[in-house]
Each structure stands twice: as C-alpha cells, then as structure tokens.
Design an enzyme around this catalytic site. Structure first.
Site, mmCIF file in Angstrom:
data_model
loop_
_atom_site.group_PDB
_atom_site.id
_atom_site.type_symbol
_atom_site.label_atom_id
_atom_site.label_comp_id
_atom_site.label_asym_id
_atom_site.label_seq_id
_atom_site.Cartn_x
_atom_site.Cartn_y
_atom_site.Cartn_z
ATOM 1 N N TYR A 16 -59.239 0.717 -31.714
ATOM 2 C CA TYR A 16 -58.652 1.567 -32.365
ATOM 3 C C TYR A 16 -59.872 2.331 -33.033
ATOM 4 O O TYR A 16 -59.255 3.279 -33.940
ATOM 5 C CB TYR A 16 -57.052 1.042 -33.165
ATOM 6 C CG TYR A 16 -56.068 0.362 -32.440
ATOM 7 C CD1 TYR A 16 -56.315 0.410 -31.161
ATOM 8 C CD2 TYR A 16 -55.526 -1.315 -33.523
ATOM 9 C CE1 TYR A 16 -55.303 -0.440 -30.323
ATOM 10 C CE2 TYR A 16 -54.443 -1.444 -32.632
ATOM 11 C CZ TYR A 16 -54.169 -0.454 -31.076
ATOM 12 O OH TYR A 16 -53.060 -2.034 -30.034
ATOM 13 N N HIS B 296 -57.497 -6.985 -25.008
ATOM 14 C CA HIS B 296 -56.503 -6.069 -25.007
ATOM 15 C C HIS B 296 -55.485 -6.001 -23.920
ATOM 16 O O HIS B 296 -54.679 -5.780 -23.192
ATOM 17 C CB HIS B 296 -57.733 -4.876 -25.321
ATOM 18 C CG HIS B 296 -57.250 -4.263 -26.098
ATOM 19 N ND1 HIS B 296 -57.174 -3.208 -26.844
ATOM 20 C CD2 HIS B 296 -55.169 -3.828 -26.099
ATOM 21 C CE1 HIS B 296 -56.422 -2.369 -27.826
ATOM 22 N NE2 HIS B 296 -54.946 -2.793 -26.636
HETATM 23 N N1 NAP Z 1 -51.841 -4.591 -27.127
HETATM 24 C C1 NAP Z 1 -51.814 -2.850 -26.620
HETATM 25 O O1 NAP Z 1 -52.107 -2.493 -26.021
HETATM 26 C C2 NAP Z 1 -50.215 -2.305 -28.272
HETATM 27 C C3 NAP Z 1 -50.253 -1.179 -27.652
HETATM 28 C C4 NAP Z 1 -49.314 0.001 -28.332
HETATM 29 C C5 NAP Z 1 -49.619 -0.862 -29.547
HETATM 30 N N2 NAP Z 1 -50.342 -1.554 -29.622
HETATM 31 C C6 NAP Z 1 -50.207 -2.178 -31.488
HETATM 32 O O2 NAP Z 1 -48.548 -2.325 -31.552
HETATM 33 C C7 NAP Z 1 -48.236 -1.202 -32.506
HETATM 34 C C8 NAP Z 1 -46.733 -0.701 -32.259
HETATM 35 O O3 NAP Z 1 -46.430 0.013 -31.538
HETATM 36 P P1 NAP Z 1 -47.204 1.986 -31.291
HETATM 37 O O4 NAP Z 1 -48.008 2.605 -32.458
HETATM 38 O O5 NAP Z 1 -47.277 2.141 -30.155
HETATM 39 O O6 NAP Z 1 -45.128 2.420 -31.482
HETATM 40 P P2 NAP Z 1 -44.111 2.361 -33.365
HETATM 41 O O7 NAP Z 1 -44.657 1.104 -34.731
HETATM 42 O O8 NAP Z 1 -43.153 1.001 -32.293
HETATM 43 O O9 NAP Z 1 -43.750 3.204 -32.732
HETATM 44 C C9 NAP Z 1 -44.613 4.013 -34.077
HETATM 45 C C10 NAP Z 1 -44.037 5.450 -34.096
HETATM 46 O O10 NAP Z 1 -42.799 5.424 -34.832
HETATM 47 C C11 NAP Z 1 -42.414 6.330 -35.895
HETATM 48 N N3 NAP Z 1 -41.820 6.253 -37.113
HETATM 49 C C12 NAP Z 1 -43.087 4.088 -37.192
HETATM 50 N N4 NAP Z 1 -41.591 4.868 -38.157
HETATM 51 C C13 NAP Z 1 -40.702 4.585 -38.100
HETATM 52 C C14 NAP Z 1 -39.557 5.233 -38.346
HETATM 53 N N5 NAP Z 1 -38.500 3.937 -39.584
HETATM 54 N N6 NAP Z 1 -38.312 5.854 -38.275
HETATM 55 C C15 NAP Z 1 -38.495 6.641 -37.201
HETATM 56 N N7 NAP Z 1 -39.834 6.701 -36.807
HETATM 57 C C16 NAP Z 1 -40.746 5.838 -37.361
HETATM 58 C C17 NAP Z 1 -44.352 6.405 -36.465
HETATM 59 O O11 NAP Z 1 -44.054 7.849 -36.370
HETATM 60 P P3 NAP Z 1 -45.456 8.720 -37.647
HETATM 61 O O12 NAP Z 1 -46.729 7.188 -38.324
HETATM 62 O O13 NAP Z 1 -45.319 9.299 -38.690
HETATM 63 O O14 NAP Z 1 -44.567 7.087 -39.169
HETATM 64 C C18 NAP Z 1 -44.545 6.263 -34.957
HETATM 65 O O15 NAP Z 1 -44.352 8.136 -33.935
HETATM 66 C C19 NAP Z 1 -49.903 -0.738 -32.463
HETATM 67 O O16 NAP Z 1 -49.878 0.940 -33.649
HETATM 68 C C20 NAP Z 1 -50.821 -1.385 -32.026
HETATM 69 O O17 NAP Z 1 -51.432 -2.218 -33.239
HETATM 70 C C21 NAP Z 1 -50.460 -2.683 -28.937
#
Ligand code: NAP
Length: 307
Positions: free
Chosen positions: A51, A120
C-alpha cells in the site's frame, strides 16, 4: 473492549472485529485518516508493504496515542508481506528476504512488532513455503504476535499442511454477501483459521468509484448491482442504519473481523457504529441466498493467484 467486539486469533492474541482498512489511502493522507479512525473508536488498523502507506499509518497511530492517551497494547496492527510475483517481473521473496521485509515495514511503521503479519497473496509456488517459514521465524522472534495468509484458497492451505508447517492463524479474504466462499470458510473453521473479511462494502454503488480505484471486475459488478432494488436498502431502513452498516454488521455477526476503508470522517464514524443493532435471523438467512460466487477486488481463483 467488550467480548462481542473481539475474537481470539492465537493464544493471548485477540483481534478487534472492527478494523480500519487503508488500501488506496496515500501515505501523506494515511496519518490523518488513521488518527480519525482511532479517535472514532477503531483499535485495529490494516496496512501492507504494497500500500506504500506504512509510514503514514504509523504516524496516525502515534498521533492517536498522544491525543487519546493510548498505549501500544491498545492497538492491533496488521501488515502484509509483498511476496513478489515473477509473472509481473518481480523477484519472489525467499525466507531471508521475507524476514528482512518485516523489519523494513516495522521501521516505516515506527513499531517494534505487529500483531498480525500476512503473506499478501499466494503468487509463487516455489517460494510460498519459504515465505511461510519466514513468517514462522518472525513469530518466534516476537516481531509478529500472530501470522497468517491472505487470498489463500483451500489448496494453498493444504500445501502448508502437507509440508508439515504450522497452520496460519488467519486468512484475509474478500468476503461479503455477494462472495461468501462457503467451502473455504468451512475449511478455515475446521482448521481453526480466523477469516478476516476485506472489501465488505462491494455491493454499495459507492464502492471504489474514485478515478483509478476500481477493480478489474468493477463494470461487471456494477451491471449486476444495478439490476433491481438493493435488498440492503430495505434492511437499512428497517434497522434505521445505512447500507454500509448492514454489510459490516452481517460480517460481524458471522464472526469475521472487518476492515472498512474511507477517507471521509463521517463515513469513518458511521462504519464504526456496528454494535448498536442486530440483523435478525430471517434477514441473515435471506443474505445467505445472495452469494454470487467469486470476488471482485481481486478474487481467490484469479489466474494470477492460481500458480
Ligand atoms: N488482502 C487483500 O488482498 C486486500 C484486498 C482488498 C482490501 N484489503 C483490505 O481491506 C480494506 C477494505 O477493503 P476495500 O478498501 O477494498 O473496500 P471497502 O472498505 O469495502 O470499501 C471502500 C469503498 O467504499 C466507500 N465507502 C466507505 N464507507 C462508505 C459508506 N459508509 N458509505 C458509502 N460508501 C462508503 C469508500 O469510499 P471513500 O473512501 O470515498 O469513503 C471506498 O470507495 C482495504 O482498505 C485493505 O485494508 C485487503
């Protein structure tokens, strides 16, 4: 912290079910976002070497320790080894370079240890076992209190078992109502591995809509999502919460730690409010029938992960 907000991941290591995700938060914005999250009550932060924001995440933790008078033991911090992928022209990490990688992550984070260190993704067949041996060594050295994997499917876990290596303590995977992975989740339960849910908010129309934030499958997902009325809208109205809160609460009731990411203070706070209501049994059963199979963010089973 209440017992319904944490889960044991290893002897004497407990993971808060509510975590803060930081993927796609640039390093220079990470300190502010992490500080806001920790002030809003999150006690678990998820980052990764990949990241590029470990320094900012560490700064956010230090700010919160000062402003909220918190100790290191109040936080659960996860980071991840970038294993290297030969298919992308990268050199896969060995046991030795795996160990060095965590030391470098700790320097960037400004921490002496992490609570959880993950591989990862299972990119390289030749080096996966070597990398896992590196994580085992790091746990023995006290640099990671618990160790695990991410995006591993059943056969990757079987590979570790067949090599007589210790079982991972967690597997961080894409898990939400549209991708429930029942076979993998059952296997994790049988093996005593905690599933950690990422991309919980995929079914929202607002998921990763910022330029450059979408995934390879975003268009496909949006087309599917736009068909008909969102059942989560109805549930949100019924429980007087947001759709995001319904999605996060579903995971928490399943016992999966969640990692919602946002850079907007009001959403960071909203996403933390997931312990004040309960999804009833009928709705939990209705959600069970919504599984569409594979993931969206980058799916277990993608060709790139299948090597
Ligand atoms: N191990 C892996 O391969 C892997 C892969 C993906 C993710 N991850 C981890 O998991 C975390 C979460 O996954 P993610 O970032 O893919 O997605 P997520 O947290 O499921 O969704 C984030 C998205 O939703 C929006 N959002 C957040 N809160 C909201 C709300 N209350 N209402 C409406 N929209 C909202 C955000 O926009 P804004 O920021 O504009 O609010 C962003 O576009 C990552 O940040 C990372 O730490 C790990």
């Amino acid at each position: 912290m209440n017992d319904d907000r944490i889960r044991e991941i290893a002897p004497d290591v407990r993971i808060p079910l509510l975590g803060f995700g930081t993927y796609l938060i640039p390093d220079d914005e990470a300190a502010g976002a992490v500080h806001t999250a920790l002030r809003a009550g999150y006690r678990h932060v998820d980052t990764a070497e990949f990241y590029g924001n470990e320094a900012g995440v560490g700064e956010g933790i230090r700010r919160a320790m000062r402003s909220e008078a918190l100790f290191r033991s109040d936080f659960f911090v996860t980071t991840k080894l970038w294993p290297g992928n030969a298919a992308w022209g990268q050199t896969p990490k060995t046991t030795e370079t795996t160990v060095t990688s965590l030391y470098e992550s700790l320097t960037r984070l400004g921490l002496d240890f992490v609570d959880l260190y993950l591989i990862h993704a299972p990119f390289d067949r030749e080096q996966r076992l070597a990398q896992w041996r590196g994580l085992v060594r790091l746990r023995e050295q006290g640099k990671a209190r618990a160790i695990g994997v991410s995006n591993f499917d059943v056969r990757h876990l079987e590979e570790l078992k067949a090599a007589g290596l210790p079982t991972p303590q967690a597997n961080q995977i894409e898990l939400h109502p549209w991708s429930q992975k029942p076979r993998l989740v059952r296997n994790l339960a049988e093996s005593g591995i905690v599933p950690i849910a990422y991309s919980s908010l995929v079914p929202l129309a607002t998921w990763r809509t910022a330029p450059g934030h979408d995934s390879a499958k975003s268009d496909e997902m949006r087309a599917a999502g736009s068909r008909g009325d969102s059942p989560f809208k109805h549930m949100a109205a019924k429980y007087a919460v947001s759709e995001a809160q319904v999605l996060l609460r579903w995971a928490i009731q399943k016992g999966y730690p969640v990692l919602p990411k946002s850079t907007r203070s009001e959403r960071i706070r909203e996403n933390a409010d997931v312990f004040s209501f309960r999804i009833d049994d009928a709705d939990m059963i209705a959600i069970e029938s919504m599984d569409r199979g594979g993931g969206v963010a980058w799916a277990v089973g993608d060709p790139v992960l299948a090597a």
